[in-house]
Scaffold this active site. Structure first.
Site, PDB file in Angstrom:
ATOM      1  N   LEU A  64       0.822  -1.211   0.000  1.00 40.81           N
ATOM      2  CA  LEU A  64       0.000   0.000   0.000  1.00 40.81           C
ATOM      3  C   LEU A  64       0.862   1.269   0.000  1.00 40.81           C
ATOM      4  CD1 LEU A  64      -2.925  -0.811   2.444  1.00 40.81           C
ATOM      5  CD2 LEU A  64      -2.966  -0.749  -0.025  1.00 40.81           C
ATOM      6  N   CYS A  65       1.926   1.253  -0.773  1.00 38.78           N
ATOM      7  CA  CYS A  65       2.693   2.479  -0.871  1.00 38.78           C
ATOM      8  C   CYS A  65       3.076   2.741  -2.324  1.00 38.78           C
ATOM      9  CB  CYS A  65       3.912   2.448   0.042  1.00 38.78           C
ATOM     10  SG  CYS A  65       4.798   0.888   0.019  1.00 38.78           S
ATOM     11  N   GLY A  66       2.089   2.596  -3.210  1.00 42.87           N
ATOM     12  CA  GLY A  66       2.300   2.950  -4.606  1.00 42.87           C
ATOM     13  C   GLY A  66       3.378   2.089  -5.237  1.00 42.87           C
TER      14      GLY A  66
END
Lengths: 296, 133
Positions: A90-92
């Site tokens: 969940l951090c691109g």
């Protein structure tokens, strides 16, 4: 056509997702500030340490007597890649870009007939690389940077690398990590830490003017180097981990910000559909009543 | 020759001090080093001890350091240390606790590496206690 109830449920679910993403964004922003301060505060130390090693390296001149960590083992058959990623997703594109770079470098080295070993820092590197390079992964370090990166953690990774190097398990060690530039941009960087390489873009005029400066050593230069080189490696790793951690939070903040915005857009669209459906439903009921009354 | 020398004390977590001073006394690996402006080029190790900063003929600041490296050239003196605490901020109780921990670690040390680590930690703790006000 979805019923009113279905729409309502979807709106609520998107709303709760939005709450989560916006909370994650806030947490990432708070962590980012701390991590960024840490990374920036550690830069002078890492740079000066590097400068010191470069100064000694330049003044030694004759590489045959120099420690292997400075001069290299003389061959470049086995490469160790240290992949710095996060433990969580969940951090691109944060983890993806590192893994892609590791894959690219590893394939290139393999095509050149070299042996590749991979040391994963962060759970994601292992998870993503396991499919293609299962046999090459030597070890995985997890839980780094959960409460901010600490020097001891970098030290433990460095100890492992030193141990492997002394056992002759690899010749060249490269760290692949995200260098923090801003919350929006992270630069994927390959930094060779063994053998030591002086930074190419050294704008320091002082150092450029005196590459052959004669230093006094106290104690002997070999003794200093024996102490300084492993330390320098740990420090460069520490710096890489700090940069990586700051980048992670930056990337997560940006990713969660756009996720929150997308969720907002989705809610607007769904609400519009919901209201239209509701009006259509009322209109339909009215028509039914009126036509029923007319028929009487 | 300049009247002052630029003194930088850097730890992994921050730039502890960066100032122009008259003289600094650094606890070198083989004895204390007094660094004055115009010092010749030198690279050395730093043992755990106290760095004294001299300005106007007296000590204006003392900082405890736990070992590291020093690089001197005529204009600057850069000290890279693992940790740095101003002498005034040393907590004597914490330092003795550290000494005890180090002694225990030394007694428990299983291999040569752990022993070396414990010994260096012991030296740091001892130096810290003797530096405490």
């Amino acid at each position: 056509m979805p019923s009113l109830k279905d729409l309502k449920i979807r709106i609520n679910s998107v709303k709760s997702t939005q709450k989560i993403t916006s909370a994650m964004k806030m947490v990432a922003a708070a962590k980012l500030r701390r991590a960024q301060e840490g990374a920036e505060a550690a830069r002078p130390y890492a740079q000066r340490m590097e400068g010191m090693v470069a100064a000694i390296g330049a003044s030694i001149g004759d590489p045959t007597g120099a420690p292997k960590m400075l001069a290299g083992t003389g061959s470049d058959n086995t490469h160790l890649l240290v992949a710095c990623t996060a433990d969580r997703g969940l951090c691109g594109g944060f983890n993806g870009t590192i893994v892609r770079e590791v894959r690219r470098v590893a394939r290139k080295l393999k095509n050149d007939g070299k042996t590749v070993k991979i040391l994963c820092v962060g759970k994601k590197a292992r998870d993503l690389l396991r499919r293609d390079f299962k046999a090459d992964i030597v070890d995985t370090f997890e839980g780094i940077g959960r409460r901010g990166v600490e020097y001891e953690q970098a030290q433990s990774v460095a100890d492992k690398i030193t141990e492997m190097f002394e056992a002759g398990e690899f010749d060249i060690c490269t760290v692949i990590f995200n260098r923090f530039q801003s919350a929006m941009t992270q630069i994927v960087t390959n930094q060779q830490i063994i053998p030591f390489q002086a930074p190419e873009t050294d704008g320091d005029t002082e150092k450029a003017s005196g590459p052959a400066a004669i230093y006094l050593y106290e104690p002997e230069e070999q003794e200093i180097l024996a102490d300084l080189l492993p330390r320098n490696m740990a420090v460069q790793l520490f710096q890489a981990l700090l940069e990586s951690s700051a980048s992670e939070h930056g990337a997560r903040m940006t990713a969660m910000d756009s996720a929150t915005r997308n969720a907002g857009e989705m809610i607007d669209n769904l609400t519009l559909t919901y209201n239209r459906t509701r009006q259509a439903f009322i209109t339909k009921e009215l028509i039914e009543i009126i036509s029923g009354a007319e028929a009487v | 020759m300049a009247d002052t020398i630029q003194f930088d004390l850097v730890s992994p977590t921050k730039l502890v001090a960066s100032q122009a001073v008259d003289m600094v006394v650094v606890p070198g690996g083989e004895g204390d080093l007094g660094v004055l402006p115009g010092h010749s080029l030198l690279i050395g190790t730093v043992r755990p001890g106290v760095i004294d900063i001299h300005e106007g003929g007296k000590v204006t600041n003392s900082i405890f350091v736990a070992g590291g490296f020093v690089e001197v050239n005529p204009e600057t003196c850069t000290v890279l240390v693992e940790e740095a605490t101003p002498v005034a901020d040393i907590d004597k109780a914490a330092a003795s606790q550290r000494l005890q921990d180090a002694q225990k670690a030394l007694a428990d040390a299983a291999d040569a590496k752990a022993k070396a680590a414990a010994e260096s930690e012991l030296k740091v703790a001892e130096a810290m206690i003797s530096a405490a006000p």
